[in-house]
Design a protein around this motif. Structure first.
Motif, PDB file in Angstrom:
ATOM      1  N   LYS A 145       0.973  -1.357   0.074  1.00  0.00           N
ATOM      2  CA  LYS A 145       0.035   0.278   0.073  1.00  0.00           C
ATOM      3  C   LYS A 145       0.836   1.239   0.002  1.00  0.00           C
ATOM      4  CE  LYS A 145      -3.870  -2.308   0.543  1.00  0.00           C
ATOM      5  NZ  LYS A 145      -3.330  -3.496   0.601  1.00  0.00           N
ATOM      6  N   ILE A 146       0.412   2.261  -0.839  1.00  0.00           N
ATOM      7  CA  ILE A 146       1.321   3.375  -0.989  1.00  0.00           C
ATOM      8  C   ILE A 146       0.647   4.647  -0.440  1.00  0.00           C
ATOM      9  CG2 ILE A 146       2.333   5.092  -2.511  1.00  0.00           C
ATOM     10  CD1 ILE A 146       2.286   3.014  -4.437  1.00  0.00           C
ATOM     11  N   GLU A 147       1.393   5.318   0.667  1.00  0.00           N
ATOM     12  CA  GLU A 147       0.842   6.512   1.246  1.00  0.00           C
ATOM     13  C   GLU A 147       1.588   7.561   0.701  1.00  0.00           C
ATOM     14  OE1 GLU A 147       0.756   8.718   5.467  1.00  0.00           O
ATOM     15  OE2 GLU A 147       1.066   6.783   5.557  1.00  0.00           O
ATOM     16  N   ASN A 148       1.251   8.475  -0.198  1.00  0.00           N
ATOM     17  CA  ASN A 148       2.201   9.657  -0.541  1.00  0.00           C
ATOM     18  C   ASN A 148       2.286  10.719   0.516  1.00  0.00           C
ATOM     19  OD1 ASN A 148       2.650   8.931  -3.312  1.00  0.00           O
ATOM     20  ND2 ASN A 148       0.606   8.752  -3.715  1.00  0.00           N
ATOM     21  N   LYS A 149       3.435  11.274   0.554  1.00  0.00           N
ATOM     22  CA  LYS A 149       3.624  12.168   1.566  1.00  0.00           C
ATOM     23  C   LYS A 149       3.986  13.683   1.073  1.00  0.00           C
ATOM     24  CE  LYS A 149       5.732  10.676   5.233  1.00  0.00           C
ATOM     25  NZ  LYS A 149       6.907   9.938   6.198  1.00  0.00           N
ATOM     26  N   THR A 150       4.814  13.272   0.019  1.00  0.00           N
ATOM     27  CA  THR A 150       5.362  14.742  -0.665  1.00  0.00           C
ATOM     28  C   THR A 150       5.251  14.610  -2.154  1.00  0.00           C
ATOM     29  OG1 THR A 150       7.356  14.679   0.895  1.00  0.00           O
ATOM     30  CG2 THR A 150       7.661  15.869  -1.315  1.00  0.00           C
ATOM     31  N   GLU A 151       4.546  15.548  -2.544  1.00  0.00           N
ATOM     32  CA  GLU A 151       4.289  15.963  -4.227  1.00  0.00           C
ATOM     33  C   GLU A 151       5.500  15.435  -5.025  1.00  0.00           C
ATOM     34  OE1 GLU A 151       1.366  16.208  -5.659  1.00  0.00           O
ATOM     35  OE2 GLU A 151       0.399  16.014  -3.856  1.00  0.00           O
ATOM     36  N   PHE A 152       5.312  14.834  -6.146  1.00  0.00           N
ATOM     37  CA  PHE A 152       6.403  14.452  -6.968  1.00  0.00           C
ATOM     38  C   PHE A 152       5.846  14.509  -8.449  1.00  0.00           C
ATOM     39  CE2 PHE A 152       4.985  10.440  -5.717  1.00  0.00           C
ATOM     40  CZ  PHE A 152       5.182   9.592  -6.824  1.00  0.00           C
ATOM     41  N   GLU A 153       6.609  14.875  -9.330  1.00  0.00           N
ATOM     42  CA  GLU A 153       6.165  14.892 -10.818  1.00  0.00           C
ATOM     43  C   GLU A 153       6.656  13.499 -11.457  1.00  0.00           C
ATOM     44  OE1 GLU A 153       4.434  17.433 -12.222  1.00  0.00           O
ATOM     45  OE2 GLU A 153       4.459  18.315 -10.186  1.00  0.00           O
ATOM     46  N   GLY A 154       5.894  13.298 -12.498  1.00  0.00           N
ATOM     47  CA  GLY A 154       6.106  12.129 -13.305  1.00  0.00           C
ATOM     48  C   GLY A 154       6.082  10.582 -12.440  1.00  0.00           C
ATOM     49  N   ALA A 155       6.712   9.630 -13.033  1.00  0.00           N
ATOM     50  CA  ALA A 155       6.410   8.419 -12.539  1.00  0.00           C
ATOM     51  C   ALA A 155       7.689   7.839 -11.590  1.00  0.00           C
ATOM     52  CB  ALA A 155       6.393   7.538 -13.673  1.00  0.00           C
ATOM     53  N   ALA A 156       7.421   7.344 -10.350  1.00  0.00           N
ATOM     54  CA  ALA A 156       8.588   6.780  -9.575  1.00  0.00           C
ATOM     55  C   ALA A 156       8.501   5.290  -9.911  1.00  0.00           C
ATOM     56  CB  ALA A 156       8.000   6.888  -8.197  1.00  0.00           C
ATOM     57  N   THR A 157       9.572   4.800  -9.506  1.00  0.00           N
ATOM     58  CA  THR A 157       9.635   3.253  -9.689  1.00  0.00           C
ATOM     59  C   THR A 157      10.032   2.632  -8.499  1.00  0.00           C
ATOM     60  OG1 THR A 157      11.915   3.500 -10.147  1.00  0.00           O
ATOM     61  CG2 THR A 157      10.854   3.687 -12.090  1.00  0.00           C
ATOM     62  N   ALA A 158       9.721   1.127  -8.498  1.00  0.00           N
ATOM     63  CA  ALA A 158       9.834   0.395  -7.069  1.00  0.00           C
ATOM     64  C   ALA A 158      10.146  -0.893  -7.476  1.00  0.00           C
ATOM     65  CB  ALA A 158       8.696   0.642  -6.336  1.00  0.00           C
ATOM     66  N   GLU A 159      11.310  -1.395  -6.845  1.00  0.00           N
ATOM     67  CA  GLU A 159      11.585  -2.825  -7.008  1.00  0.00           C
ATOM     68  C   GLU A 159      11.679  -3.572  -5.320  1.00  0.00           C
ATOM     69  OE1 GLU A 159      15.522  -3.243  -9.181  1.00  0.00           O
ATOM     70  OE2 GLU A 159      15.573  -1.067  -8.512  1.00  0.00           O
ATOM     71  N   LEU A 160      11.288  -4.716  -5.730  1.00  0.00           N
ATOM     72  CA  LEU A 160      11.028  -5.740  -4.543  1.00  0.00           C
ATOM     73  C   LEU A 160      12.406  -6.306  -4.107  1.00  0.00           C
ATOM     74  CD1 LEU A 160       9.231  -6.504  -2.325  1.00  0.00           C
ATOM     75  CD2 LEU A 160       8.600  -8.585  -3.717  1.00  0.00           C
ATOM     76  N   LEU A 161      12.886  -5.934  -3.081  1.00  0.00           N
ATOM     77  CA  LEU A 161      14.192  -6.631  -2.759  1.00  0.00           C
ATOM     78  C   LEU A 161      14.361  -7.484  -1.335  1.00  0.00           C
ATOM     79  CD1 LEU A 161      16.620  -3.410  -3.325  1.00  0.00           C
ATOM     80  CD2 LEU A 161      15.947  -5.172  -4.962  1.00  0.00           C
ATOM     81  N   GLY A 162      15.272  -8.131  -1.291  1.00  0.00           N
ATOM     82  CA  GLY A 162      15.487  -9.132  -0.091  1.00  0.00           C
ATOM     83  C   GLY A 162      14.628 -10.346  -0.210  1.00  0.00           C
ATOM     84  N   LEU A 163      14.242 -11.124  -1.288  1.00  0.00           N
ATOM     85  CA  LEU A 163      13.546 -12.171  -1.617  1.00  0.00           C
ATOM     86  C   LEU A 163      14.696 -13.234  -1.126  1.00  0.00           C
ATOM     87  CD1 LEU A 163      11.949 -11.597  -4.755  1.00  0.00           C
ATOM     88  CD2 LEU A 163      10.642 -12.026  -2.646  1.00  0.00           C
ATOM     89  N   PRO A 164      14.013 -14.325  -0.425  1.00  0.00           N
ATOM     90  CA  PRO A 164      14.627 -15.461  -0.161  1.00  0.00           C
ATOM     91  C   PRO A 164      15.315 -16.104  -1.304  1.00  0.00           C
ATOM     92  CG  PRO A 164      12.294 -16.082   0.242  1.00  0.00           C
ATOM     93  CD  PRO A 164      12.459 -14.395  -0.142  1.00  0.00           C
ATOM     94  N   ALA A 165      16.079 -17.038  -0.917  1.00  0.00           N
ATOM     95  CA  ALA A 165      16.781 -17.853  -2.280  1.00  0.00           C
ATOM     96  C   ALA A 165      15.765 -18.667  -2.885  1.00  0.00           C
ATOM     97  CB  ALA A 165      17.988 -18.713  -1.641  1.00  0.00           C
ATOM     98  N   ASN A 166      16.206 -18.496  -4.197  1.00  0.00           N
ATOM     99  CA  ASN A 166      15.187 -19.333  -5.172  1.00  0.00           C
ATOM    100  C   ASN A 166      13.748 -18.728  -5.269  1.00  0.00           C
ATOM    101  OD1 ASN A 166      17.351 -21.509  -5.738  1.00  0.00           O
ATOM    102  ND2 ASN A 166      17.006 -22.465  -3.926  1.00  0.00           N
ATOM    103  N   THR A 167      13.368 -17.767  -4.868  1.00  0.00           N
ATOM    104  CA  THR A 167      12.289 -17.105  -5.275  1.00  0.00           C
ATOM    105  C   THR A 167      12.577 -15.853  -6.167  1.00  0.00           C
ATOM    106  OG1 THR A 167      12.452 -15.505  -3.462  1.00  0.00           O
ATOM    107  CG2 THR A 167      11.324 -17.804  -3.187  1.00  0.00           C
ATOM    108  N   SER A 168      11.752 -15.417  -6.785  1.00  0.00           N
ATOM    109  CA  SER A 168      12.083 -14.174  -7.798  1.00  0.00           C
ATOM    110  C   SER A 168      10.672 -13.583  -8.122  1.00  0.00           C
ATOM    111  CB  SER A 168      12.471 -14.508  -9.284  1.00  0.00           C
ATOM    112  OG  SER A 168      11.688 -15.673  -9.841  1.00  0.00           O
ATOM    113  N   THR A 169      10.977 -12.116  -8.599  1.00  0.00           N
ATOM    114  CA  THR A 169       9.934 -11.563  -8.897  1.00  0.00           C
ATOM    115  C   THR A 169      10.147 -10.922 -10.238  1.00  0.00           C
ATOM    116  OG1 THR A 169       8.281  -9.517  -8.480  1.00  0.00           O
ATOM    117  CG2 THR A 169      10.739  -9.432  -7.818  1.00  0.00           C
TER     118      THR A 169
END
Length: 811
Positions: A681-705
């Motif tokens: 879930k995203i809670e926007n706190k500061t206005e920003f222009e355009g698109a942001a990007t997000a990556e999921l990190l810290g996955l356990p071994a032998n899993t992927s996104t």
């Protein structure tokens, strides 16, 4: 033989030389370790990296350099004029070379002619013959005992004062004795209170004849660096003076105490300005004491005890604020003073005895009410002395009681109690970069260097300004006000390209920006010359100025590359550093931030390879990083010639901003060889222009996104990351998932690392056993089909749905 012995000592010292943190000279010894006042002497400074030595910086007046020559990389010879008005006692010096500043060394100035020890002199029957009126320079080797013999007439005062640990070379615990020709000890000394761990013996000769002075280490130890200076003469050497203080410009009648020839009084005029550690020298027709008795010169009216004053009823009347002076004259003695205070009135009550006055008294302070009840007491809050803050609970008389902790006493147990209103105070210090190495400031021509200045506020708060006064010509500084909630501030120094090579001792001053706070802070810089067990400060020197110098130019400069993007809380940033190298300079440059703003972390081990001109220092900000704009400076170090040189970048601005958004993670679960979803879930706190990007990190071994980051805008409310769980993944609960989100600001990335999420990996459920076939039932009437809205099911809902299907099939 004596020359060879001293040469061996210097070689041993040189072997233990520790390189400084820059291409700076190293001074390990000054030989001889002291000089006679009113003479021209030759001094030898031994150490390392001295070939380009150019200047001596003395911390006290009275010494002039007539000649100065670097004879080699390890020896400098200087001809010094010790003026006749030069202060007796300990002096401090640093050496400046073309490339840096040395460590601090001390030496002493005495009133008597100098004589060198001549070996062998370790036999009582064959002592070194010396006149009664000289200063001997010697060294106590391991198990060494040195003997000197003087001639005296009956009634002559024979005084022997030894400077050992006060020379600042090693943990030397000397022992001193005066013996008659029959080898009977007439006086002995080990750890005289007045001289800290050094010694003092004084007698009145009982008959005409020879008297032998013995010098050794108290436990028959010693070393090649156990140097001493032994003053032998008829000069007075009282161990105490009373009263131990007075007011500026006051004509004060003092009584000298503890001399073997008896006490005497003298009218002295105190200096015109306050001095909490003024040195008063005893003098008579037979000479002057080689070191002072210290008294306090303060703007407080004096009250002297009136005996008897060993009870409340006999208390000496006094007024607060004021200074109450007394002596615990015999074992068990107790002194009382009476003063009045109004309800709510606050005083600082401090006893001065061991620390300042070098009295043998170990004071205990008690404050009583008029009815005799003890209101407050203290022992040793002021170091070995006593201190407490007194808040009057009522308007009445109060009583100060002083006694020795062990109920000892004697004619030299002098003390001074200062009762003062609570007043603001400010002390400036320079935080060490290397432990036990005081900070100095060498700045290369056409370059920069920086340091931190610390301020200790006492009984006030608020913003202050830091100023440097008396810097070398061509050296300027830049800083910012120190905020009320901060105790340090960075200061940047810039040397002009044409600044002359020179050094000075500069003042570091702090002043409140509020003109209504009447306080000015001065520098206190401690050099620990002798350290004891657990690196305790046994002996050292406290300087009131900082050594600064303009040095030769160096072949590199560094800059912080301009950046418009902030670092966000729970984010990171790459601080780009650019180096300007002179042609042919290919040494690596080690980079570090001078300091980090609150909540900011920075790598301290970044190195720019010798074939590159750019590097990045990773910065991170925690969730509580202090918002705002912070001045930052980067320091770069590189090997130039035979040592390391440090320079600084410009003062840049680091903006710390709040996180642009907050992420909350739903728990995700899945079985081996299946897929799951991580919903964020995203809670926007500061206005920003355009698109942001997000990556999921810290996955356990032998899993992927998905390999590509997800894009979102300020209108987005959630992110969905598909997670593929391989058959070989290890079942369990993993709470290591985070999102790295990037927003673009002014064309630069603003990175966030937000988390944490939880993923549970399950083993597949075993297959169910075959169930009996149910009896066929008539089909229910058809119902109109309503389109179901798409719904994402949690892992628990998925399992519940599967269970319902199994029950339905079993009917």
């Amino acid at each position: 033989m004596r020359f060879l012995s001293r040469l061996a000592v210097w070689l041993l010292i040189l072997a233990g030389a520790t390189p400084a943190a820059a291409v700076s000279p190293v001074v390990n010894a000054v030989s001889p370790s002291g000089f006679q006042r009113g003479t021209e002497v030759e001094a030898t400074f031994s150490g390392a990296r001295l070939a380009d030595a150019q200047q001596l910086l003395f911390y006290s007046p009275g010494i002039e350099v007539a000649e100065f020559k670097a004879e080699s990389d390890s020896v400098v010879k200087a001809k010094l004029n010790i003026r006749s008005d030069c202060r007796l006692g300990i002096h401090a010096v640093r050496l400046r070379s073309a490339t840096g500043l040395s460590d601090l060394r001390t030496f002493t100035v005495g009133p008597l002619p100098e004589i060198a020890e001549q070996e062998p002199n370790n036999d009582f029957d064959s002592p070194q013959v010396v006149p009664l009126g000289c200063t001997l320079s010697g060294v106590v080797q391991n198990e060494d005992v040195d003997y000197y013999v003087v001639e005296a007439k009956k009634g002559d005062r024979i005084t022997a004062e030894l400077e050992g640990i006060r020379l600042g070379y090693t943990f030397f615990d000397p022992y001193l004795a005066i013996l008659n020709a029959d080898r009977f000890e007439l006086a002995r000394s080990d750890d005289e209170a007045l001289l800290r761990q050094d010694c003092l013996c004084a007698i009145v000769a009982p008959e005409d004849g020879k008297y032998v002075i013995q010098v050794r280490e108290s436990a028959y130890g010693g070393s090649a660096t156990a140097f001493y200076r032994l003053h032998i003469g008829k000069f007075p050497r009282p161990t105490a003076v009373f009263p131990p203080g007075g007011q500026p410009s006051e004509s004060l009648m003092v009584r000298w105490i503890g001399d073997p020839a008896g006490s005497w009084t003298e009218q002295v005029t105190l200096p015109s300005t306050a001095d909490p550690g003024f040195g008063l020298y005893a003098q008579d027709p037979h000479g002057v004491s080689p070191s002072p008795n210290v008294i306090r010169v303060t703007d407080l009216p004096n009250t002297l005890e009136i005996e008897p004053n060993d009870s409340l009823a006999q208390a000496t009347p006094a007024a607060g604020p004021g200074a109450f002076n007394g002596i615990i004259e015999q074992p068990g003695d107790v002194d009382f003073f009476k003063f009045s205070a109004n309800q709510g009135q606050q005083y600082d009550v401090r006893v001065h005895a061991r620390v300042t006055l070098r009295s043998p008294l170990d004071p205990v302070l008690v404050i009583h009410r008029a009815n005799g009840a003890a209101l407050a007491s203290n022992d040793d809050s002021g170091g070995p002395d006593s201190y407490l803050r007194f808040n009057a609970p009522a308007t009445e008389d109060y009583y100060i009681q002083i006694h020795d902790h062990l109920r000892s006493g004697g004619e030299g147990f002098v003390y001074r109690v200062e009762v003062t209103p609570v007043q603001p105070a400010l002390t400036m210090t320079l935080p060490e970069v290397q432990q036990y190495v005081p900070v100095v400031l060498p700045v290369p021509r056409g370059n920069r260097m920086a340091l931190m200045v610390n301020a200790a506020r006492i009984d006030w708060g608020g913003e202050l300004n830091v100023a440097l006064e008396g810097l070398p010509q061509g050296l300027n500084f830049q800083t910012v006000p120190m905020a009320a909630d901060r105790t340090t501030v960075p200061v940047l120094f810039t040397a002009a390209a044409d600044a002359p090579l020179n050094g000075t001792l500069a003042q570091v001053i702090g002043r409140p920006t509020d003109a209504n706070v009447p306080v000015v802070g001065q520098l206190e810089q401690r050099t620990m010359l002798v350290r004891g067990q657990n690196n305790a400060d046994v002996w050292g020197h406290t300087a009131d100025r900082m050594a600064a110098a303009v040095t030769e130019s160096v072949p590199f400069e560094i800059e912080i590359a301009p950046s418009q993007a902030p670092i966000a809380r729970q984010g990171s940033k790459q601080l780009k550093i650019v180096a300007k190298r002179q042609e042919g300079f290919t040494q690596p440059i080690a980079l570090r931030l001078l300091y980090t703003p609150p909540g900011i972390g920075a790598s301290g081990s970044i190195s720019m390879p010798g074939d590159q001109t750019e590097a990045e220092i990773p910065l991170t900000a925690n969730a509580n990083a202090a918002l705002g704009t912070w001045p930052i400076i980067v320091v770069g170090s590189a090997t130039v010639g035979n040592g390391a040189v440090e320079v600084a970048s410009q003062m840049a601005q680091l903006v710390i901003a709040d996180s642009y958004f907050a992420f909350s993670f739903d728990k995700a679960a899945g079985e081996l060889n299946q897929e799951a979803q991580m919903i964020v879930k995203i809670e926007n706190k500061t206005e920003f222009e355009g698109a942001a990007t997000a990556e999921l990190l810290g996955l356990p071994a032998n899993t992927s996104t998905a390999p590509e980051p997800l894009k979102f805008t300020r209108e987005s409310v959630e992110l969905v990351f598909p997670i593929k769980i391989d058959q070989t993944a290890k079942p369990g609960v993993y709470k290591t998932l985070v999102c790295r989100a990037v927003v673009t600001h002014a064309g630069e990335p603003v990175m966030h690392t937000l988390g944490t999420g939880e993923l549970r990996i399950d083993e597949p459920l075993p297959p169910k056993p075959a169930a009996a076939q149910p009896v066929a039932q008539p089909a229910p009437p058809p119902q109109p089909a309503a389109p179901a809205p798409p719904q994402r099911l949690s892992r628990l809902e998925q399992l519940r749905l599967e269970k319902m299907k199994e029950l339905e099939a079993a009917k």
